[in-house]
Design an enzyme around this catalytic site. Sequence first.
Site, short mmCIF file in Angstrom:
data_model
loop_
_atom_site.label_atom_id
_atom_site.label_comp_id
_atom_site.label_asym_id
_atom_site.label_seq_id
_atom_site.Cartn_x
_atom_site.Cartn_y
_atom_site.Cartn_z
N HIS A 1 -2.61 -12.06 8.03
CA HIS A 1 -1.32 -11.54 7.69
C HIS A 1 -0.44 -11.79 9.14
CE1 HIS A 1 -1.86 -9.53 4.06
NE2 HIS A 1 -2.88 -8.78 4.63
N TYR B 1 0.79 -1.87 11.81
CA TYR B 1 -0.18 -2.48 10.54
C TYR B 1 -1.49 -1.50 10.76
CZ TYR B 1 -3.18 -5.55 7.89
OH TYR B 1 -4.12 -5.88 6.88
N HIS C 1 -12.32 -11.67 2.08
CA HIS C 1 -11.81 -10.32 1.64
C HIS C 1 -11.31 -10.67 0.23
CE1 HIS C 1 -10.34 -6.51 1.88
NE2 HIS C 1 -9.19 -6.54 2.46
N GLU D 1 -9.53 -8.10 -1.49
CA GLU D 1 -8.32 -7.41 -1.87
C GLU D 1 -7.40 -8.42 -2.42
OE1 GLU D 1 -6.64 -4.83 1.17
OE2 GLU D 1 -5.63 -3.70 -0.51
N ASP E 1 -7.85 -9.16 7.77
CA ASP E 1 -6.92 -8.36 8.05
C ASP E 1 -6.82 -7.81 9.59
OD1 ASP E 1 -5.62 -8.00 5.38
OD2 ASP E 1 -7.40 -6.25 4.90
N ASP F 1 -4.32 -9.12 -2.22
CA ASP F 1 -3.22 -10.03 -1.64
C ASP F 1 -3.80 -11.13 -0.91
OD1 ASP F 1 -4.78 -8.06 0.10
OD2 ASP F 1 -3.52 -8.05 1.77
N HIS G 1 0.89 -1.23 0.01
CA HIS G 1 0.07 -0.07 -0.08
C HIS G 1 0.87 1.32 0.05
CE1 HIS G 1 -4.16 -1.71 1.84
NE2 HIS G 1 -3.81 -1.99 0.58
N HIS H 1 -11.19 -4.75 6.07
CA HIS H 1 -10.47 -3.20 5.58
C HIS H 1 -11.38 -2.74 4.58
CE1 HIS H 1 -6.88 -2.42 3.12
NE2 HIS H 1 -7.44 -1.16 3.64
FE1 FEO Z 1 -7.10 -5.56 2.94
FE2 FEO Z 1 -4.68 -7.91 3.38
O1 FEO Z 1 -5.86 -7.00 2.60
#
Ligand code: FEO
Length: 396
Positions: free
Chosen positions: A224, A191, A79, A81, A163, A83, A24, A144
Site C-alpha cells: 500500500h 496506518y 497475504h 486479505e 502490509d 484487498d 477496516h 497483518h
Molecule cells: Fe491486511 Fe492490506 O491487507
Amino acid sequence: MRSVPVSDGISWVGAIDWNLRDFHGYETPRGTTYNAYLVVGSDKVALIDTVKAPFVDELLERVSDVVDPSKVDLIVVNHVEPDHNSGLPAVMAAMPNARVVASASGVKGVADYHGGLVVEPVGADEVIDLGGRTLRFLPMPMVHWPDSMFTYCPEVTTLMPNDAFGQHMASAERFADEVGTDLALEELGIYYANILMGLSTAVGKSVAKIAEAGWAPSVIAPSHGVIWRGDALAAAHEAYGRWTSNTLRDKVVVAYGTMWGSTDALARRIADGVASEGVEVSLHDLAVSQIATITHDLLEAKGLLLGSPTLHRAMVFRVAGYLQWLSGLKPAGRLGGAFGSYGWSSGAVEQISERMTALGFTMVGEPYKQKYRPTEDELAAAFEWGREFARAVKGA
Ligand code: FEO
C-alpha cells in the site's frame, strides 16, 4: 497503463484506488494503492501479490507494459486479505502458466476464501531462481494476518513485505521521497496506529527476522502507498523502531463527545491544564475528528483522557464506539482518565473508567464529574484536574 521501475528487474504493476474513503472502518481521505511487483529474471517472470478484484484489469494492463501476462511463471501470494487477494482467480486466469505460492497458512486461506482454490506452500527454506534474480521468503504471522509473508530479492536488495511499511495513500508518484517524506511518514503512522498497533510484538519480530535472515533491503516496497528508499527508508525504519517498542512521549490526547456543550467546555479547560504543565496536548470532539487521526495522535502519547456526558444512563455512542475501536488496537502502557457532565443521572464516567481499565490503561485519580453546566470555579477545577494528569504523565 504504465509500469514503474522500482529496482533493476523489478517494476511496480499495481493499482491506484483514488476513491477509497474507508478501510477496516476507519477513514482514508487520501485513498490507497494495491501494489504488486513484477520481477523479471533471464529465465522466468514472477508477480508478487495481486490486487483487489475490481482493479485486476488495471494490474494486467501494467503487467502488459513489461511482459505478456500469459508469460508470467510465478505468482507469489504474500497475504490473503481481499484487498490484495480477491483478484487472484482473475489474475490466475490471465496467467494460466503460473505456479502460485503462498505461506502454509496462506495456502489454507486461499482455499477457504476462493472455494477450494489450490496453491502451493513456500517457506523460508526455499529459493526460487528466476535467472539472475532469486526470490526468498519469510512467513510473518500477524503482520497483518496469520498467513502474511515477506518476499525478498537479494540481488537488488528489494523487500516486498506486503502490509508492513504500508500507508493508505493514493498518488501518481511511487516513492516516498517523491510525495515528500514527511507526508509519507504521517500516512505510515496513521496506518500503523489504526491497523498494526495491536500487533506491535509481531511487527517488531518481523523487523528482527529481516536482519537475522541477512536481508539488508535498500528498497522496501510495501503493498500500500509509496515505496521507501534512501533517507526516507531510514526514517521509516526509525519510526517503526519507536512504534514496535511502544516508545511514548509526554503527550496527552483529550477525546470526548458532548450533548449541550458542558463536556466540551470541560475538555477545553482540561486540555489547558495539561498544556500549562508544558505537556503536548491534542483535543478531539469525536463528532468532528476522524477516528484515524485521533488514534494516530495516540500512537506516541502517554495519556488519554476520554469524556462523555451521560445519556440514557450511559456514555454517548461515539465514545463507546471509540473504546471499541481501541479494544482491537490495545494501546498498552498508557495513563488514562475519564471526565464528563451529567444531568438527572450519572454513570458515563464510571463506565468509561471501567472500560479503559479493562483495556489496560492505568487510571489516574478519580474521574471528573460535572453536574449540568460548569461554573467558572468548576472550570478552574477541571483545569487543575488536567494539570494533575499532566504531572502524572511527566512522572510516568
Ligand atoms: Fe491486511 Fe492490506 O491487507
